[in-house]
Structures are given as C-alpha cells and as structure tokens.
Design a protein around this motif. Structure first.
Motif, mmCIF file in Angstrom:
data_model
loop_
_atom_site.group_PDB
_atom_site.id
_atom_site.type_symbol
_atom_site.label_atom_id
_atom_site.label_comp_id
_atom_site.label_asym_id
_atom_site.label_seq_id
_atom_site.Cartn_x
_atom_site.Cartn_y
_atom_site.Cartn_z
ATOM 1 N N ILE A 165 -53.798 -78.068 44.108
ATOM 2 C CA ILE A 165 -53.100 -78.774 45.174
ATOM 3 C C ILE A 165 -52.716 -80.297 44.724
ATOM 4 C CG2 ILE A 165 -53.889 -79.724 47.689
ATOM 5 C CD1 ILE A 165 -53.579 -77.062 47.336
ATOM 6 N N GLU A 191 -41.662 -80.033 50.226
ATOM 7 C CA GLU A 191 -43.199 -79.515 50.714
ATOM 8 C C GLU A 191 -43.534 -78.119 49.787
ATOM 9 O OE1 GLU A 191 -43.613 -78.857 54.949
ATOM 10 O OE2 GLU A 191 -41.994 -77.391 54.952
ATOM 11 N N LEU A 196 -48.983 -81.315 45.003
ATOM 12 C CA LEU A 196 -48.227 -83.039 46.355
ATOM 13 C C LEU A 196 -47.856 -84.032 45.360
ATOM 14 C CD1 LEU A 196 -52.143 -82.767 48.125
ATOM 15 C CD2 LEU A 196 -49.824 -82.395 49.152
ATOM 16 N N THR A 238 -45.999 -77.431 47.277
ATOM 17 C CA THR A 238 -47.368 -78.253 47.876
ATOM 18 C C THR A 238 -47.495 -76.548 48.187
ATOM 19 O OG1 THR A 238 -47.274 -80.359 48.163
ATOM 20 C CG2 THR A 238 -49.420 -78.790 49.957
#
Length: 545
Positions: free
Chosen positions: A368, A215, A372, A218
C-alpha cells in the motif's frame, strides 16, 4: 519537488512544442446505454447512459484527473475525450480482492501444516510440497490462453472463470477428507491452480480500466494486497484449525473438514458476488490513457504480435527476469517456511504460521505504501530498485539470524523481509504496464506472473533439496545470490513512462483524437492496440528526486 511535478514542469515549459502524442480511437455510434459518447453530447446526456451507477462529484473528479478531464486541443478537434469515475469501481476492486484472497489461502493451506498432512495421508514432504508447486506449474502453460481470453472476451468472463473454478476446487476438497483419498485432494488443488491463472493477471487491468490516473497504482496495490492477505490467513488459520494430533486420525480428519467446508462456503458467496458486481469496464473511461484505446481489440489486432512486441522490448525483458527472481523467491520462502522453522526450532508449528503471517502482513503494508508513493511521484524505476536492494538486505539478515535460537528475532527479521519482498509485487505490475503501454495490461501482467511461477518452481525445488540435504542456511544463501543478480538487472532497465506521458500530454494539451478513419499516411506498423504514436514522440523518462 517530486519527480512527477518535474516532468509536468518540463512539458509545460515548452509552449512551442508540437502535438507530440497523437492517439486514435474509433468513435462509437450511439447504440444505447452501453456506448458512451465522447464530446458529441453534453455531459448530462452521457450520464443518462448508465443510471445504475452514481457519478463521482466534479470536484473529486478534477482532483484525480488532469484539468478535470478536458483540454483546449481536444475541443478544437471536436473529439473531446470525456472521462468519469464511478463509485462502482470500489465494489469491483473489493470483490476481486476477496476471491483472490480465498484462492491464495487454498494455495498455502497445505504447506504451512505439511507435517500434519504427511501423517494424515501417509505421504512424504515432497508430495505435500507439490500441492503448492502445482499452482506454479499450471500457470505457465495456461497463461497464454488466459491472457488471450482477457484481451478478446474481457474482464467479466475472466473473473467469472477464476471465481467459479475456485469454488469448484474448494467443494471437491471437502470430499477428499480420508487418508486414502490423497489423489482427490490433488485433483481439487489442480482445479484451484487453474483458477489462479484467471486471477493473478487482473490487478493491473482492473486498476487501468476502472481507476483514475492518480489512483491507479494504489488500486493495483490494493488488488494485489487481497492475494497477499489470503496468504497471510493461510499461514495463520490452518495451524489453529488443524492442530497436530498424530495419535487421533479421526480428530485430524474432522479438523480438516471444518477448514475445507468453511473455505467452500466463502468461495460460493464470492462467486455469486462476482456474477452481480464485476463488469468489463465503466460506461465512460476513467483516464485519457484509457479514452484513447478502443473498447475492444480492432479487427487487425493480433495477440501473437502483441507478444512479439513485448519480447522486443528490452526494458520489459529485463523486468520479466528481475520480477521472476524476486517473486519466485517469495514463493519459495512461503512454501518452505514450515520446514525451515521446524529444522531450527522443535514443536513450533503454530509459530511457523505466525511468522508467515508476520511476513505477509508486513508486505501488505509495504504494498500500500509503495502504491501511494508511485501515485504521488511516478518514480517507478527508482522505487523498484530501492525496494529490490532492501529486499536483498532483508533476505541476508533473515538467513543469518534464522538459527540463533531466538524465535522472536525471527519474527522481526521475517517482518522486515516481507515488508520489502512482498511490497515489490505491485511495483513490478505497474512498472510493466508503464513501459509497455499501449499493449494490453493483461498480457504484460500475465507474462510477469508466468516468469514468477517458473522461477518459483525452480527455486522451491532447489531450495527444498538444499534445505533437506544440508540445512536452511544453504538454501537461503542460494536465494540471496539470485536476488543480488535481480538488483543488477533492475538497474539496467530503461525507464520510459509511456502511459503516464499520455496522461501528462492531455494535461499539457498535447493529446488529441484522430478522425474515425485513419488517413492513408498512417502506416499500420506504427499502431498498437488501436493507438497510433507518432515516430517523433519523446516519452518522458523518469526523473530522480
């Protein structure tokens, strides 16, 4: 099969491979709640060291970390690298993104209504442009002490300085609402520009020390998104709050006061939240790449040596220049957007702000999506190169359609340009961290931003001169030529994903901790930031889809 999975298959397909990554970390002694233990106590004991934070459930942690954060090789060494994710990380990310938003808003709030401020203060367009350029000028000389402070004193102090100076500058602007006080508003903007130095380098640091390996990209994109959202609001609100009323100076001053006091109030609230929420790091690290790094710089750590290491990294030098070109172009377009629109369309101040909003909001979506995508594939170079090429095409289309007397077409082309150009910003941060690991994220991000500011200053001054003396077409073609050069430089970058390889090594049982005292055969020149990498290490290069 995605690139990240191909790399994993490559690592797992070699059962006879030696432990090709060796990372050293001084094992801290138990000195209270702030010092985690790594394998010396059961997990439940470690959880007691930070009762103020809720632990993410094990199934969520296992979904984010390879093998749930453990490995047989680590247990054999008796130095298990324990990792954990805390829900507090979302609060840290949110507070940072919000005060970064306010700082970006204060950067662009003058330029987007330049015609209003020139009439109110009785100054030229060039002087109002400098209220934006000062952000870039202040960053370049101050980035080195700022990154030194981040490395030596940590995330919390740096964040407090950024939020605090942002608040002080906002309140000083409230005292500058008078036609003869242009010097006061310049001073306030200089203070806000100094605050920016302690803000722009933090996204990759926050993502690395608080978020898990699946993560982290992100999280970095979200942190950068806060700054972009501030720019978007800066395009939208000032034309609404301060409409052009050249015949009523008092009304103009009243409208400017409303904008300044609103900004100052929000900045104060966010400074208080920064004091409450932001900490240097969680009790336990979120990933193996962080677990093998020391909690603080070792005694022999040299900030100057870290800079030299980055300067000798050819891939990072190429990224510095290409990132500077792209981001500097974005700064230039944002600063001069009002002048470009007003040169082609009469009485369109409000639409100039809306076009800027479209440009940045589209870029937020791009940021974003790119974050991702990177978390899923780890194809850093390929993604960066594709986005760079599409940004070049977007700039060409925007340039060729700007003066076609169709304002709605400009909205569309600006959105396409912003989607790719602004979406590139977090890609550069994360790519830089990958190819420079284990050097400090703050140092690499700071240098990237420094080059962005340098190119931003140069591009804004030259493009502004070309736009004023000729027309917006000439100024935009100047940027197109430089962006094309950036494509060539990006294609030459050698992609060694070092941080990702450490996390993959942990998953493949190729990562273990060294004893507290490094043996005599560990030469100091093979260590960096407290991490020793064997000379035989072969970092995984990025695999194409």
């Amino acid at each position: 099969m995605v690139a990240g999975e191909l790399v994993q298959e490559h690592l797992r397909a070699d059962p006879g491979a030696p432990d090709d990554i060796t990372a050293g970390r001084k094992s801290p002694e138990l000195q209270g709640a702030d010092h985690p233990t790594y394998g010396a106590e059961p997990t439940c004991r470690a959880a007691e060291t930070d009762t103020g934070e809720k632990e993410v459930p094990a199934d969520e942690r296992e979904a984010m970390l390879p093998n749930g954060g453990g490995g047989e090789a680590e247990e054999k060494e008796g130095k298990k690298l324990e990792t954990r994710l805390y829900r507090r990380r979302f609060a840290v990310l949110t507070v940072f993104s919000l005060y970064s938003l306010v700082n970006a808003f204060q950067w662009i709030q003058y330029s987007i209504i330049a015609n209003v401020f020139t009439k109110y203060y009785g100054v030229t367009n060039g002087k109002v442009d400098w209220l934006s350029i000062v952000y870039m000028v202040a960053y370049v000389p101050l980035i080195f002490p700022a990154t030194w402070l981040l490395d030596r004193k940590g995330l919390r102090l740096t964040a407090l300085l950024g939020a605090g100076l942002n608040c002080v500058g906002a309140w000083l602007k409230c005292t500058s609402v008078s036609p003869e006080l242009f010097g006061v508003t310049v001073t306030a903007q200089v203070i806000c520009s100094v605050a920016q130095v302690f803000i722009l380098g933090l996204p990759s640091r926050i993502a690395s020390v608080w978020f898990g390996p699946r993560e982290v990209s992100t999280a970095c994109a979200t942190a950068v998104l806060g700054n972009q959202l501030g720019t978007a609001i800066g395009f939208l609100l000032p034309p609404v709050l301060v409409p052009n009323t050249p015949d009523d100076v008092e009304l103009t001053g009243h409208n400017i006061s409303i904008m300044f006091y609103g900004t100052a109030t929000v900045s104060t609230v966010l400074f208080i939240l920064t004091v409450i929420v932001i900490k240097d790091r969680p009790t336990l690290p979120p990933s193996h790449a962080q677990a093998v790094l020391p909690d603080s710089p070792p005694e022999d750590y040299s900030y100057k040596q870290s800079i030299f290491n980055l300067a000798k990294n050819k891939a990072f030098v190429l990224l510095l220049v290409s990132y500077g070109i792209m981001t500097g172009s974005f700064y230039s377009v944002s600063t001069l957007l009002n002048q470009m629109i007003m040169a082609c369309y009469v009485n369109q101040e409000l639409n100039a702000g809306r076009i800027g909003l479209t440009l940045v909001v589209a870029g937020m979506v791009g940021s974003i999506l790119c974050g991702l995508w990177l978390d899923h594939t780890k194809t850093y170079k390929m993604t960066t190169l594709i986005v760079y090429c599409l940004s070049f095409l977007g700039m060409v289309v925007f340039t060729c359609t700007l003066d076609l007397d169709d304002i709605y077409l400009v909205f569309f082309t600006a959105g396409v340009l912003g989607f790719f150009m602004t979406g590139y910003l977090p890609l550069g941060f994360e790519f830089g961290v990958e190819i420079t690991y284990p050097e400090s994220e703050g140092t690499s991000s700071g240098l990237l931003n420094a080059f962005a500011q340098i190119f931003g200053i140069i591009f804004t001054l030259i493009q502004g001169k070309l736009t004023t003396d000729y027309n917006p077409l000439v100024g935009n073609l100047f940027l197109c030529a430089w962006i094309f050069l950036g494509i060539v430089l990006t294609a030459l970058i050698k992609s060694d994903l070092k941080r990702h390889n450490v996390n993959m090594g942990a998953d493949s049982n190729h990562l273990h901790a060294l004893p507290t005292e490094c043996p005599g055969d560990c030469p100091s020149e093979k260590t960096s930031n407290g991490v020793k990498l064997e000379p035989s290490v072969s970092f995984s290069r990025e695999t194409s889809l």
